[in-house]
Design a protein around this motif. Structure first.
Motif, PDB file in Angstrom:
ATOM      1  N   ALA A 171       0.848  -1.192   0.000  1.00  0.00           N
ATOM      2  CA  ALA A 171       0.000   0.000   0.000  1.00  0.00           C
ATOM      3  C   ALA A 171       0.889   1.249   0.000  1.00  0.00           C
ATOM      4  O   ALA A 171       0.664   2.201  -0.758  1.00  0.00           O
ATOM      5  N   ASP A 172       1.901   1.204   0.819  1.00  0.00           N
ATOM      6  CA  ASP A 172       2.824   2.328   0.937  1.00  0.00           C
ATOM      7  C   ASP A 172       3.540   2.567  -0.394  1.00  0.00           C
ATOM      8  O   ASP A 172       3.560   3.677  -0.929  1.00  0.00           O
ATOM      9  N   SER A 173       4.069   1.484  -0.984  1.00  0.00           N
ATOM     10  CA  SER A 173       4.882   1.687  -2.178  1.00  0.00           C
ATOM     11  C   SER A 173       4.026   2.073  -3.364  1.00  0.00           C
ATOM     12  O   SER A 173       4.519   2.653  -4.314  1.00  0.00           O
ATOM     13  N   SER A 174       2.734   1.769  -3.325  1.00  0.00           N
ATOM     14  CA  SER A 174       1.949   2.238  -4.459  1.00  0.00           C
ATOM     15  C   SER A 174       1.266   3.574  -4.171  1.00  0.00           C
ATOM     16  O   SER A 174       0.598   4.085  -5.049  1.00  0.00           O
ATOM     17  N   GLY A 175       1.453   4.114  -2.996  1.00  0.00           N
ATOM     18  CA  GLY A 175       1.090   5.509  -2.829  1.00  0.00           C
ATOM     19  C   GLY A 175      -0.001   5.861  -1.837  1.00  0.00           C
ATOM     20  O   GLY A 175      -0.507   6.979  -1.842  1.00  0.00           O
TER      21      GLY A 175
ATOM     22  N   PHE D 126       3.357   4.857 -11.721  1.00  0.00           N
ATOM     23  CA  PHE D 126       4.029   4.030 -10.723  1.00  0.00           C
ATOM     24  C   PHE D 126       5.522   4.288 -10.736  1.00  0.00           C
ATOM     25  O   PHE D 126       6.113   4.547 -11.776  1.00  0.00           O
ATOM     26  N   ASN D 127       6.103   4.125  -9.561  1.00  0.00           N
ATOM     27  CA  ASN D 127       7.545   3.992  -9.480  1.00  0.00           C
ATOM     28  C   ASN D 127       7.798   2.490  -9.637  1.00  0.00           C
ATOM     29  O   ASN D 127       7.731   1.738  -8.667  1.00  0.00           O
ATOM     30  N   VAL D 128       8.042   2.062 -10.852  1.00  0.00           N
ATOM     31  CA  VAL D 128       8.050   0.622 -11.143  1.00  0.00           C
ATOM     32  C   VAL D 128       9.106  -0.147 -10.326  1.00  0.00           C
ATOM     33  O   VAL D 128       8.792  -1.174  -9.734  1.00  0.00           O
ATOM     34  N   PRO D 129      10.358   0.334 -10.262  1.00  0.00           N
ATOM     35  CA  PRO D 129      11.329  -0.431  -9.466  1.00  0.00           C
ATOM     36  C   PRO D 129      10.921  -0.562  -7.997  1.00  0.00           C
ATOM     37  O   PRO D 129      11.089  -1.622  -7.388  1.00  0.00           O
ATOM     38  N   GLY D 207      11.317   7.420  -8.152  1.00  0.00           N
ATOM     39  CA  GLY D 207      10.095   7.774  -8.859  1.00  0.00           C
ATOM     40  C   GLY D 207      10.385   8.872  -9.875  1.00  0.00           C
ATOM     41  O   GLY D 207      11.214   9.738  -9.650  1.00  0.00           O
ATOM     42  N   ILE D 208       9.698   8.802 -10.999  1.00  0.00           N
ATOM     43  CA  ILE D 208       9.926   9.817 -12.026  1.00  0.00           C
ATOM     44  C   ILE D 208       8.982  10.981 -11.777  1.00  0.00           C
ATOM     45  O   ILE D 208       7.768  10.822 -11.788  1.00  0.00           O
ATOM     46  N   THR D 209       9.546  12.127 -11.511  1.00  0.00           N
ATOM     47  CA  THR D 209       8.731  13.296 -11.213  1.00  0.00           C
ATOM     48  C   THR D 209       8.993  14.356 -12.270  1.00  0.00           C
ATOM     49  O   THR D 209      10.022  14.319 -12.948  1.00  0.00           O
ATOM     50  N   PRO D 210       8.110  15.301 -12.419  1.00  0.00           N
ATOM     51  CA  PRO D 210       8.322  16.336 -13.417  1.00  0.00           C
ATOM     52  C   PRO D 210       9.568  17.186 -13.114  1.00  0.00           C
ATOM     53  O   PRO D 210      10.240  17.636 -14.028  1.00  0.00           O
TER      54      PRO D 210
END
Lengths: 284, 400, 413, 248, 179, 101
Positions: A171-175, D126-129, D207-210
């Motif tokens: 839950a945390d890692s997906s936001g 998503f931050n995939v990694p 995470g990829i941010t602007p």
């Protein structure tokens, strides 16, 4: 049925106006903790001072999926795994509604895993109460994505070989903006957590560890519901703010409970509305 | 008892526009009062929701791109219960993923519209070519027994008109209504006439008006359709996908199953005559009737003209509602005509229905759609069937 | 080919249909089952999970039904016989991938223990309302095979047959059972391995560089290869040519997809299995499948006691549908009586195939239970009395319908 | 797609894995020529199910090296992604990330319609990694189309590892979004100017941010028993000699 | 139709082993007594506490019609089960009840009522879960439809090894109970 | 084994008094209330309720301090306490607790 008649006694339970008492006794087995989670939720609704007409509860399928049928607010018992998606529609259809998704681990994390992570990513404004009993109970005790390693279940008759999910971590890692975990024994703390989460804007997750006295504890010979509750008493450790990656639960190991994440992110509707007004102004 | 209301001017783009079918469909939806779209990108339906997104800011509609089609339809159902008219737009593979929630929509009697822009299947098939391979799926695709309504437009103008009709039927009968378009119709650009809002009639949602405490979410009116309420209006109701009684509470007995599910079927079957709509041309004196729907019906009309000119009395029956199927009308015609010719963009689906309803009284010819020479195929099929001496068993397909 | 003795748990058992099917799958040489728990089919998965590890087979519980069936299609291409197990709602979720399996001509078996629907319906009780779905549920045109057993023993036998048909015709085969049969417990005899005939996979054996994954043999069915054997497989769910490459001419009348329907339609006579009884001089024929056929037995007995000549036609193979046989019968008999646990599915097929030559009487039942034998008897009796041809399917009003809608009995658990 | 294919081919070669045993499962159709050239088996499956299909393939024949290449950015198949990670299914997942984040798209080509992003533009991706790592992946890395050598190395490393490995590849314009092709070279430039290599970075921070730079690198590399390993271990410990280890 | 022996109905709550009872008797008849037996079950979504019943058709030849229409024996372990299925019982039928949980009406026709405190006995033996096995012992003694040996074997096969002794004890407690 | 400690300043506090209410037929005999009652007010009874379970009964009525834990921890909504002297819950006359909304 005779039992129903007997129940319609003159005495009223304090929660009678929050619950559909015409459906009690509920279907949950003796020693099951879902009823406790419902009590805590009802108490939290009361404490959070929310207009009950403006709350909708959505459940999926499974034992916990039946919760929607017992709470006396607008309630939806939907398909397996899709409670979050259905709730998304309600929230976007009428943003005034406080949407609560109340379902089980199999429903939310297994089949509904995709909706769970995506709703968290979008920060869709809803409270997700996930009752985790480590097993699929409604269908008769199959292995779940939360079943601890080596624990037995009917579809892992020789011990579970898949490591379980750590729900707060995912839950945390997906936001998610609010993540907490309690056991069914920590009723008061659970209630307080639910009050906080109800007042939070964004995707909040509260995991409730609950005994399954019918399948999980029987197949694994852990005694009855009471024994499981005693186990929680002896083995639950409160650690607020613990890094979510350390929250794995093993077979009969220590369970870390507490509030782990509480942060702010713009919710989906906030982003959407901002984007819409930017589009209107012509300033992308 | 029923009173239609005029369309909300905010959603109506009155005028003559050059639109493709996808866009016309969105315009129809907005005119019918649709204010919520949940979808997942898929060729060839994607332009539709791009257009919706474009228009959303002016109309004040909400749009969400969900993570898949399963959740898209789930979100549509949720939104519909808040009182918003809702729809989703998809194509074959996405339509297949929606099957489970189609059942939920039926069970919760939730009005919503599903637009399926058909493409070649099965599976991924050929995304950018048209087909009509999902027709039977629309009727039978979800588990359990139910009845639905499906419409089949054949031009952008019909995409506009039928989408409005779909919303109206959906509110009237509280069923999901499907618009079974195909890529050809969805991508064809034509002039579409959008009338002023005062001329667009919209079926209002049938709301419950009685005392709050007495509201039962599935208490049916005489026509088997229960009135509805919105979430948040204080009715504190419960609905479930399980077999339920009037209160929406699950009861797992065969009596309750009968009580719950039989009306789901009846509320459509009993009103078949009201729902079914066909467009007929020259069927009075026809010997051969072409039964068509969607894109091939345009070619069918042309072929009909051609055949008439060459002296064969050909009529046309174009299905507006594909489901429920016009059993009675086809059976009636079967008594008068020699043969039915059914062109379809598949390996034979609705032709089975024609076979069923003709009760062995007329020959049934299936003409598969070919991208080249389709009209000639139709004409030659008409000629050949005219030479048949008696009614043959089963479906006839002429080769070559 | 004979079954592998390691896979066959020879013996006499007292088990339910679900479990019998799990044993049948293993006996048929199934090495991989992926499933997801759903009432009332879980017992089959549980049974397989218990016996599989001792035969080198595996059960994996996937995250959902979408994943289960995708894994099954994958495993089949890796060269093992595979199966998935589900019920109504899960079946609906599988629709997209069933089409994918059909497109890739993947042999696999799907066990659907039907329950009351639509939607969540009545999970613990029976239904037969997925019959049309099994034929039409996925988008696009395809054909497949569906079997409908009526006892635990048959669930064992026909699970093996399903695997054989799947391998023979390279298509998904559905076992459309129902909760009644799935949860019915009876004696099941599992014969020794050398009495079980199984169809081996039709593997390609020629030179590797000549292999075309979708080049059909004369019977329209192509040979298969395994992933990892160096065939450079290019397998796509797009409309494809013989090489498997996306077809240039992938329109709706593509010759490549046409074969998907033709290979079943043209082999129909070899596939269809019917059980006929007393048809020689019958005036009324009861057409039934699955549990309904056992319920119908009582109704038929009652009618025969009254001197009515009733025959019985049981559809063991429901799809492909026995069009010709029914058309033939229609010419001889007065009427067909079709009891099914839905509001009319196969009855419409019977109507279609009878070409207006015999009346068709549907005895519906919404599910969560089975017909009362009286309903079937009444329908037979009515069918015999009815003079002339009535257009369309005649829906018999059942005892249950009267009880619920006329006598308005109180609904309670 | 080409720089990626080249790197992938080289990666197979460098890893020493028998290409015949490599099966690519994807939801994007590949050029059949590429498949023949690489001498691999290729399965073009339906959207979102590549990982589930790959799971079946791997369990059907554990000798295979299964490489799901997913082009939908964990959208439709997100569930299979997280669960395969949890099980530590022995797969190498290559996540071809062709999304154009709003700000990036805005800077580069304002004419790109908003819906061409797989996510609607205002949503955070998503931050995939991080997601992969949090659900149990044993190897996570991210590279752009520019980092071909690093990508090759990552592919070869990951192919040799046993377990769920995820490599995210930022790649402009595969054939889904044809109109983006026009700006391909600009996007490559953008990657060049805006990426920074940080091996071993906590995936939480990538995470990829602007605003920030795109962090690339090999982030995690650990060991966990794979699904088949723990299956065989657990069952042989419980069943003893009765158990026949699963070999497909 | 085959030569019919008996149609039997077990009724009670989920968790009482109602379905298992049907299976055990069916197994004893089909496997150990070499008869034919078809067992059908009916249960709600509840694992415990919901209405639950099983029906068993015993026959000398193959069972074609698998359901109970008029039951020859009704075993009722709950009041609700008794009330629901009593009307189905034949006029000459046998009614077996747990006397602590079922309070029957005066019997109609020639129905014979046999009662036993099965749950109480089971609690005395240490686990209320085996109340059904006590009842099965009683059932075997009263109805004589299946052999005692067959039943003992069927009981032994149907429970985990570590509980065989306890279950057989329960069975015999019921079997030897003098009504 | 008891699961809650006794406060050491117990004698200095004015302890509220409570009364326990039990709806016997809702009970499924899980025993949570008996086990976790901090004041040892309850015990399991011998009697069967209509579902065949043994509901709790009040053993030490004077010990109840109206803490409400039994209400919270009961999964069956079968037990609760009210302050002594409060109007007792009959016919919905008890002190409202829920939000009437």
């Amino acid at each position: 049925m005779t039992v129903l008649k007997a129940v319609k006694s003159r005495v009223k339970h304090p929660m009678d106006n929050l619950l559909r008492m015409d459906r009690i006794p509920h279907i949950w087995c003796p020693g099951c903790g879902i009823g406790i989670a419902v009590s805590a939720f009802a108490a939290a609704l009361d404490k959070a001072k929310i207009d009950l007409d403006k709350v909708a509860i959505v459940s999926g399928i499974g034992c916990t999926g039946r919760v929607a049928g017992y709470v006396k607010i607008d309630s939806f018992h939907t398909t397996h795994g899709r409670a979050i998606a259905f709730a998304t529609g309600i929230k976007l259809g009428n943003p005034e509604i406080k949407v609560v998704v109340f379902s089980g681990d199999g429903d939310l994390i297994s089949i509904g895993g995709n909706h769970f992570i995506h709703a968290a990513r979008r920060n869709m404004d809803m409270l997700v109460i996930c009752v985790n009993n480590f097993i699929y109970a409604m269908t008769g005790g199959q292995v779940a994505p939360t079943t601890p390693l080596k624990a037995y279940a009917t579809t892992s008759p020789f011990g579970c070989v898949e490591p379980p999910f750590n729900i707060p971590y995912i839950a945390d890692s997906s936001g998610a903006v609010y993540v907490a975990r309690w056991t069914a024994l920590h009723v008061r703390r659970l209630t307080n957590s639910l009050v906080e989460a109800l007042n939070k804007r964004g995707f909040s997750v509260v995991e409730v560890i609950s005994p399954c006295a019918m399948y999980y504890s029987r197949i694994n010979r852990l005694g009855d519901g009471l024994d499981m509750m005693k186990f929680y008493h002896d083995n639950a450790e409160i650690k607020h703010g613990e890094d979510t990656k350390n929250l794995d639960i093993g077979f009969q190991t220590k369970i870390i409970v507490g509030k782990f994440v509480d942060r702010e992110r713009p919710s989906y509707l906030e982003s959407y509305n901002r984007w819409l007004s930017e589009m209107k102004d012509g300033t992308p | 008892m029923r009173r239609l209301m005029r369309a909300d001017p905010k959603g109506v783009l009155t005028g003559v526009h050059s639109l493709n079918g996808n866009q016309a469909c969105v315009e129809g939806a907005l005119a019918a009062g649709c204010r919520f779209l949940a979808a997942y990108p898929i060729v060839p339906a994607i332009e539709a929701w791009e257009w919706f997104l474009e228009r959303a800011k002016d109309v004040g509609a909400t749009f969400i791109q969900m993570e898949d089609e399963i959740s898209a339809l789930a979100a549509v159902l949720g939104a519909s219960w808040t009182g918003k008219r809702s729809m989703t737009i998809t194509s074959g593979p996405g339509f297949s993923l929606m099957m489970e929630h189609l059942g939920l929509a039926v069970m919760l009697e939730t009005p919503c519209v599903i637009v399926d822009v058909q493409r070649v299947g099965p599976s991924i098939g050929t995304p950018d070519r048209p087909a009509q391979g999902d027709m039977m799926q629309a009727r039978w695709g979800s588990h359990g027994d139910y009845e639905i309504i499906a419409l089949s437009p054949s031009s952008p103008q019909e995409m506009f008109d039928f989408t409005i009709k779909a919303f109206n039927l959906s509110e009237r009968y509280r069923v999901p209504v499907m618009v079974m378009a195909d890529r050809e119709v969805a991508h064809r650009k034509e002039e579409v006439v959008i009338p002023p809002p005062s001329e667009i009639m919209v079926e209002p949602r049938r709301y419950y008006r009685g005392a709050k405490s007495r509201y039962l979410p599935f208490k049916r009116d005489r026509d088997f359709v229960p009135p509805m309420v919105d979430i948040g209006d204080g009715y504190r109701f419960h609905v479930t996908g399980l077999t339920h009684d009037d209160r929406g509470y699950p009861i797992m007995t065969e009596e309750c199953q009968e009580y719950n599910v039989h009306p789901l079927v009846r509320k459509i079957r009993r009103y078949v005559d009201e729902i079914v709509q066909v467009q007929e041309a020259d069927t009075e004196d026809a010997e051969v009737v072409i039964i068509s729907y969607g894109a091939p019906s345009r070619a069918a009309l042309k072929a009909m003209g051609e055949a008439r000119r060459s002296g064969v009395k050909v009529g046309s029956l174009k299905l507006v509602t594909v489901w429920p199927f016009p059993d009675k009308r086809v059976a009636e015609l079967a008594k008068k005509v020699k043969a039915f010719v059914v062109p379809e963009m598949n390996y034979g689906q609705m032709v089975l229905e024609v076979e069923r309803c003709s009760h062995g009284r007329a020959n049934v010819v299936f003409v598969p759609y070919e991208e080249k020479g389709f009209e000639d195929d139709l004409l030659s099929a008409i000629r050949k069937v005219c030479q048949e001496k008696k009614v043959r068993e089963g479906i006839i397909q002429y080769h070559g | 080919m004979r079954a592998n003795p390691k896979d066959v748990n020879t013996g006499v058992y007292y088990i339910d249909g679900d479990v019998a099917s799990g044993y049948g799958a293993l006996a048929a040489g199934c090495k991989f089952v992926a499933g997801y728990p759903i009432t009332p089919s879980t017992e089959a998965a549980e049974a397989f999970a218990r016996i599989a590890p001792k035969a080198g087979a595996m059960f994996i519980q996937m995250e959902d039904e979408l994943g289960s069936i995708a894994a099954v299609v994958g495993a089949s291409w890796a060269g093992v016989k595979s199966m998935t197990i589900t019920s109504g709602p899960g079946y609906s979720l599988m629709m997209e991938t069933i089409g994918f399996g059909a497109m890739l001509e993947t042999p696999f078996v799907l066990l659907n223990i039907q329950r009351g629907g639509p939607s969540t319906g009545v999970p613990t009780k029976t239904g037969q309302a997925d019959m049309m779905q099994s034929r039409w549920g996925s988008h696009g045109d395809y054909e497949l095979i569906a079997l409908s057993p009526d006892s635990p023993q048959e669930l064992f036998d026909y699970t093996i047959k399903a695997f054989n048909l799947a391998e023979r015709y390279r298509c998904p085969v559905m076992i459309m059972s129902d909760e009644c049969v799935g949860h019915m417990t009876e004696k099941v005899v599992i014969p020794p391995a050398d009495e079980i005939e199984i169809e081996p996979r039709r593997f390609y054996a020629g030179p590797k560089d000549k292999y075309l994954p979708f080049k059909p043999d004369e019977d329209l069915i192509p040979k298969m290869a395994k992933a990892g054997d160096g065939y450079n497989l290019y397998i796509s769910g797009l409309t494809h040519d013989e090489r498997g490459y996306p077809a240039e001419n992938g329109g709706c009348q593509s010759v490549y997809t046409k074969r998907l329907v033709d290979k079943i339609r043209l082999n129909k006579d070899k596939i269809i299995e019917l059980k006929e009884e007393g048809l020689e001089d019958a005036e009324v024929v009861v057409i039934s499948y699955g549990i309904s056929s056992r319920v119908a037995v009582r109704g038929i007995e009652m009618a025969r006691e009254e001197g009515i000549r009733v025959g019985s036609l049981r559809l063991v193979t429901v799809w492909p549908f026995p069009d010709e046989r029914i058309a033939e019968l229609a010419k001889k008999v007065k009427a067909f009586v079709v009891p099914e646990i839905n509001y009319g599915q196969i009855a419409f097929e019977v109507e279609r195939c009878s070409h207006g030559m015999a009346n068709v009487i549907l005895v519906p039942h919404g599910g969560a239970g089975v017909h009362h034998p009286d309903d079937i008897y009444n329908a037979i009796e009515y069918a015999r009395r009815l003079e002339g041809r009535v257009e369309g399917v005649i829906e018999q009003k059942t005892r249950l319908e009267r009880l619920v809608f006329e006598e308005r009995i109180k609904l309670s658990e | 797609m080409n720089p990626f294919i080249t790197a992938f081919a080289k990666g197979i070669e460098r890893s020493g894995v028998d290409p015949i045993k490599v099966s690519v499962v994807s939801d994007i159709p590949f050029d059949p020529g590429v498949v023949n050239h690489l001498h691999i088996d290729f399965f073009h499956t339906i959207r979102g199910r590549a990982i589930a299909f790959g799971t079946g393939l791997k369990l059907g024949n554990p000798a295979l090296q299964v490489v799901p290449i997913i082009g939908d950015l964990v959208t439709l198949g997100g569930n299979h992604f997280v669960h395969a990670g949890r099980r530590n299914m022995d797969l190498l997942v290559i996540c071809v990330n062709n999304f154009v984040y709003r700000k990036i798209a805005g800077e580069l080509a304002p004419s790109i319609p908003p819906s061409f992003s797989p996510y609607s533009t205002f949503e955070e991706p998503f931050n995939v990694p991080h997601l992969a790592n949090s659900c149990g992946a044993i190897y996570t890395a991210r590279w752009t189309a520019l980092h071909t050598d690093e990508l090759t190395l990552s592919v070869s490393e990951a192919l040799k590892k046993r377990g769920f490995c995820v490599i995210e590849v930022l790649l402009p314009g595969p054939n889904y979004y044809r109109r983006i092709k026009e700006i391909e070279s600009d996007l490559v430039n953008f990657y060049y100017e805006n990426s920074v290599i940080r091996d071993g970075e906590d995936p939480r921070n990538v995470g990829i941010t602007p605003e920030g730079k795109i962090v690339v690198g090999k982030f995690t590399d650990k060991e966990r028993p794979t699904f088949i390993d723990s299956y065989n271990a657990q069952l042989s410990s419980v069943l003893g000699d009765e158990f026949i280890p699963y070999g497909g | 139709m085959g030569v019919k022996m008996a149609e039997i109905r077990f009724a009670g709550y989920g968790g009482q082993g109602i379905i298992r009872s049907g299976i055990i008797v069916g197994k004893a008849a089909a496997i150990y007594d070499n008869k034919f037996a078809t067992m059908n079950q009916s249960f709600g979504p509840e694992a415990r506490g919901g209405a639950c019943s099983s029906q068993l058709v015993l026959s000398e030849s193959k069972v074609l019609y698998p359901y109970v229409t008029v039951s020859d024996v009704l075993v009722a372990m709950s009041q609700a089960g008794y009330e629901k299925f009593e009307p189905e019982l034949s006029e000459e039928g046998l009614l077996l009840i747990d006397e602590d949980l079922v309070k029957p009406k005066p019997p109609r026709g020639r129905i014979k009522v046999f009662s036993i405190p099965a749950t109480r006995f089971a609690e005395e033996l240490g686990n209320r879960i085996i109340a059904n096995v006590v009842m099965l012992g009683f059932f075997t003694a009263v109805t004589k439809l299946v052999s005692k040996e067959g039943m003992e074997k069927a009981v032994a096969d149907s429970v985990p090894k570590r509980f065989v002794k306890l279950n057989l004890e329960a069975f015999n407690r019921g079997y030897h109970y003098k009504r | 084994m008891k699961y809650w400690r006794t406060p050491y300043d117990l004698d200095k506090i004015e302890v509220p008094k409570g009364k326990v209410h039990i709806i016997k037929d809702r009970c499924k005999g899980c025993g949570f209330c008996v086990e976790f009652c901090p004041r040892d007010v309850l015990e399991m009874s011998e009697e069967f309720n209509s579902k065949g379970y043994h509901p709790p009964r009040v053993k030490n009525p004077e010990n109840c301090v109206n803490c409400g834990l039994c209400e919270m921890i009961c999964p069956e909504f079968a037990i609760w306490s009210t302050a002594k002297g409060e109007k007792e819950g009959k016919g919905g006359q008890q002190v409202p607790r829920g939000n009437k909304g």
